[in-house]
Design an enzyme around this catalytic site. Sequence first.
Site, PDB file in Angstrom:
ATOM      1  N   GLN A 268      38.276  45.955  30.323  1.00 22.47           N
ATOM      2  CA  GLN A 268      39.480  45.106  30.432  1.00 22.47           C
ATOM      3  C   GLN A 268      39.575  44.244  29.179  1.00 22.47           C
ATOM      4  OE1 GLN A 268      37.943  43.862  34.284  1.00 22.47           O
ATOM      5  NE2 GLN A 268      39.933  44.211  35.235  1.00 22.47           N
TER       6      GLN A 268
ATOM      7  N   ARG B 122      52.517  37.941  41.835  1.00 21.56           N
ATOM      8  CA  ARG B 122      51.177  37.342  41.786  1.00 21.56           C
ATOM      9  C   ARG B 122      50.668  37.454  40.351  1.00 21.56           C
ATOM     10  NH1 ARG B 122      45.804  39.009  41.853  1.00 21.56           N
ATOM     11  NH2 ARG B 122      44.356  38.057  43.339  1.00 21.56           N
TER      12      ARG B 122
ATOM     13  N   ASP C 175      48.018  37.461  38.003  1.00 21.45           N
ATOM     14  CA  ASP C 175      46.572  37.596  38.115  1.00 21.45           C
ATOM     15  C   ASP C 175      45.876  36.766  37.034  1.00 21.45           C
ATOM     16  OD1 ASP C 175      44.268  39.063  39.294  1.00 21.45           O
ATOM     17  OD2 ASP C 175      44.054  39.768  37.231  1.00 21.45           O
TER      18      ASP C 175
ATOM     19  N   GLU D 171      47.376  33.086  40.507  1.00 17.76           N
ATOM     20  CA  GLU D 171      46.081  33.380  41.149  1.00 17.76           C
ATOM     21  C   GLU D 171      44.969  32.691  40.362  1.00 17.76           C
ATOM     22  OE1 GLU D 171      42.303  35.725  41.727  1.00 17.76           O
ATOM     23  OE2 GLU D 171      43.531  35.894  39.943  1.00 17.76           O
TER      24      GLU D 171
ATOM     25  N   ARG E  68      31.993  43.881  45.899  1.00 18.64           N
ATOM     26  CA  ARG E  68      33.216  43.447  46.579  1.00 18.64           C
ATOM     27  C   ARG E  68      33.829  44.602  47.374  1.00 18.64           C
ATOM     28  NH1 ARG E  68      36.632  41.011  41.727  1.00 18.64           N
ATOM     29  NH2 ARG E  68      35.731  42.859  40.773  1.00 18.64           N
TER      30      ARG E  68
HETATM   31  C1  GLC Z   1      41.575  38.591  39.742  1.00 17.41           C
HETATM   32  C2  GLC Z   1      41.463  39.645  40.815  1.00 17.41           C
HETATM   33  C3  GLC Z   1      40.116  40.274  40.748  1.00 17.41           C
HETATM   34  C4  GLC Z   1      39.914  40.884  39.384  1.00 17.41           C
HETATM   35  C5  GLC Z   1      40.162  39.856  38.284  1.00 17.41           C
HETATM   36  C6  GLC Z   1      40.288  40.513  36.950  1.00 17.41           C
HETATM   37  O1  GLC Z   1      40.725  37.532  39.955  1.00 17.41           O
HETATM   38  O2  GLC Z   1      41.722  39.082  42.071  1.00 17.41           O
HETATM   39  O3  GLC Z   1      39.947  41.241  41.748  1.00 17.41           O
HETATM   40  O4  GLC Z   1      38.611  41.383  39.266  1.00 17.41           O
HETATM   41  O5  GLC Z   1      41.384  39.148  38.486  1.00 17.41           O
HETATM   42  O6  GLC Z   1      41.525  41.168  36.830  1.00 17.41           O
END
Ligand code: GLC
Length: 647
Positions: free
Chosen positions: A249, A279, A281, A323, A517
């Site tokens: 990522q 949402r 993220d 979030e 998770r």
């Molecule tokens: C947010 C998501 C989580 C993910 C992270 C990175 O916190 O809820 O599941 O790993 O972002 O995208």
Amino acid sequence: MYNHKLHLLINELVPAENFDIRKEDKSFYGRFMTGIDEMDELYKVIYPENERNNQAFHDLLQSIVDAHMQRPEHLRNSDEHKQEKWFLSHEMAGISLYVDRFCGNIINLNDKLGYFKKLGVNFVHLMPVFESPEGESDGGYAISDFRKVDPRFGSLEDLRALQEKMSEEGIFLMIDIVLNHTSHRHEWAEKARSGDKKYQHYFYMYDDRVVPDAFEQAMPEIFPESAPGSFTYIEGCDKWVMTVFHSYQWDLNYSNPEVLVEMMKNIFFYANLGVDILRIDAPAFIWKQIGTKCQNLPQAHTLLRLIKLCVETASPGMALLGEAIVAPAEIMKYFGMGEYTARECDVAYNATHMALQWDALATGDTRIMLAAQHEILKKPFGTTWISYTRCHDDIGLGYDDNMIEQAGFNAFEHRKFLKEYYSGDYYSSPARGALFSVNPRTQDARISGSLASLCGLEKALEEGKAPAIKFAIDKILMMQAHSFFIGGIPVIFYGDEVGYTNDYSYLQDPGKNYDNRWMHRPLIDWGKNKNIDIEGTVEHIMFFSTRKLLGIRKEIPAIADLKNLQWLPTHNIHIAAFLRSLENQRFYGVFNFSGETAFLTWYVFKEWGRAPGKLFDHWKGKMYTVGQDDECLIIEPYGFCLLEDVS
Ligand code: GLC
């Protein structure tokens, strides 16, 4: 401050021949004119005036105009009604799910709308469905194409059709925009890897370790076990790239305004799909600065405010959820501050309260939960929470040490106890969970495990002990009830409505086994779910009790999130009680977090305003006459009362 030049610019971008600003496009034009000065101000805080930045600002404004032009008529119409804060309503209740694990694909989800209605849910959060490389997907949060639905789930057309059907049925839709990063397989990342300078500037890429080392000195690790460090070496181009989450990522670099413009276009793409709540993220991470933790920085808030203004202009019917799973004092900032109060994110997760509920359940003591409320109650009017007990992520014990100490505990020992309790290491704990992302240096850890398993249902079922099963179900329902009535949109994590316990099949999947998770992200077995129609089964009890709770919520307008919650001093550390009031309606939620019968003096109900004479418990269908101050309401272990003043 009024800036004539900007207004002329809008007139240039909104040419008379394409827009009817006297009729159809009037409100859009009005919103644009009203917002432009603030957009300009916010933008300049981040991007000082120069040719590149000015051009990007022009592109940003153009994206707003394009988004409005492309916005389907029915969405423009609904924008008009959705200017009111529709998401504060007590009638909202949601479910969050992985399409594939819930029912295979998007098409099949059409047939599940009846299930949602039966349960009493009118809001669905689809976990990410856009293209994401299998095995390197982080549950869909590593996106390789923001506009292409992953073929594993279906197509964009399927998603559009589902949204239409949901909207006909009065079901709201939430999806994610993963703003902070892309997959390393996204076109931008591929181009950057192959040496394209333009796209290398979309990320934080460095030739050597000098800058990465400087960053890492202050940056905490997010997944210290599975993805240590915050940078990854990329062989293809012999560079280091910032990867705060997993190595696949890549963090987007918002100091480059082109990134903002491109992501804004993606946001509008989702808005025009008919998304009701977007949402965002991990917004806490979108701004990075050497020497800081690279979380919750002021620039991240400036960007969010700018995004909010753009959305409010082009697609005001779409609310924004930030979030941010951050410390109690930090979370408030995501609702906006100062002149931007209630003008940043409309919704946020009440992660602090979620974790505090788990704290109270383990200890049977509500004092820490209460010690944290002065922060939580600061949420501004007009914004709301997602209130929940479980979601797809781990449970972080993210409240402050001083809150623990205020309740008389040693913070380190207390956290240690909670970790042992929920991972099942504590001798008397019935919980079956696991520690997630243990940091070997600090011993910090979070907790994985499903609602049912953490409440002891997995162990009780395995041992086949009926009283223990009942006890576990009582705990689950008390936890759910508490979160449903505290204020905000309750969001159930799929499977929890029927009591799914941990799913250990992830251990066999190399794309998942490094991330526990997945133990609480179940694969739904619809054969098992059929048990909801068989009385006496766990599924039946769970489903109909959950449905009943949601039904009660919908009957009581005082549950709407209108900054109308008052905690009551219960004079009993095991019990949490609050009063929700609206006009003449008064509703008391009373929850016993301990495994012992608890006694609550009737005096508690007389301390705040009008003293009730009769209280009707919507949960048990029982009427109480409020007694003398030395008499008590008796609450069974892990029991709760949902009392309305009917005097
Ligand atoms: C947010 C998501 C989580 C993910 C992270 C990175 O916190 O809820 O599941 O790993 O972002 O995208």
